[in-house]
Design an enzyme around this catalytic site. Structure first.
Site, mmCIF file in Angstrom:
data_model
loop_
_atom_site.group_PDB
_atom_site.id
_atom_site.type_symbol
_atom_site.label_atom_id
_atom_site.label_comp_id
_atom_site.label_asym_id
_atom_site.label_seq_id
_atom_site.Cartn_x
_atom_site.Cartn_y
_atom_site.Cartn_z
ATOM 1 C CB CYS A 167 -58.939 -0.361 26.701
ATOM 2 S SG CYS A 167 -59.707 0.058 25.126
ATOM 3 C CG HIS A 212 -59.825 -4.331 24.778
ATOM 4 N ND1 HIS A 212 -60.390 -3.421 25.651
ATOM 5 C CD2 HIS A 212 -59.019 -5.119 25.537
ATOM 6 C CE1 HIS A 212 -59.958 -3.659 26.877
ATOM 7 N NE2 HIS A 212 -59.120 -4.673 26.833
ATOM 8 C CG HIS A 268 -57.188 -5.514 29.741
ATOM 9 N ND1 HIS A 268 -58.473 -5.712 29.305
ATOM 10 C CD2 HIS A 268 -56.928 -6.547 30.577
ATOM 11 C CE1 HIS A 268 -58.967 -6.826 29.838
ATOM 12 N NE2 HIS A 268 -58.045 -7.345 30.609
#
Length: 112
Positions: free
Chosen positions: A18, A70, A82
């Site tokens: 990510c 994240h 993502h």
């Protein structure tokens, strides 16, 4: 979109995690060098309220039972891109879905 997830990855050739995806996109689009982990990214730029999100803002989620674990890039219309997790690939998600809305930790806007 479609590039495989790779832990520690930061390129289309090697895959993305990510933060690697975020660093790669901002390096190419804005010639900006960003931190390579979500916790440091969460301290860059200015906080943005959910109702004020603009394309390019960073959106953060608690996906590993810890805040800001994240990150993705907001695209507009409640969507973000993502690199999800092992076995996945870079993809676009709806922030309004139950999974993501329950894990939202905040957003940051970077200025260049």
């Amino acid at each position: 979109v479609g590039t495989p997830y790779a832990a520690g990855g930061g390129s289309p050739e090697n895959g993305f995690d990510c933060s690697g995806l975020v660093a790669y996109v901002f390096a190419r689009a804005a010639q900006a060098r960003l931190p390579r982990n979500t916790f440091d990214l969460a301290n860059v730029g200015a906080a943005v309220a959910p109702g004020e999100l603009q394309a390019g803002d960073l959106v953060f989620y608690n996906t590993q039972r810890r805040p800001f674990s994240h990150v993705g890039i907001y695209l507009g219309q409640s969507r973000f891109v993502h690199a999800p997790s092992t076995g996945g690939a870079v993809r676009i998600e709806d922030m309004g879905g139950r999974y993501w809305s329950q894990r939202f930790d905040g957003a940051r806007r970077l200025s260049f």
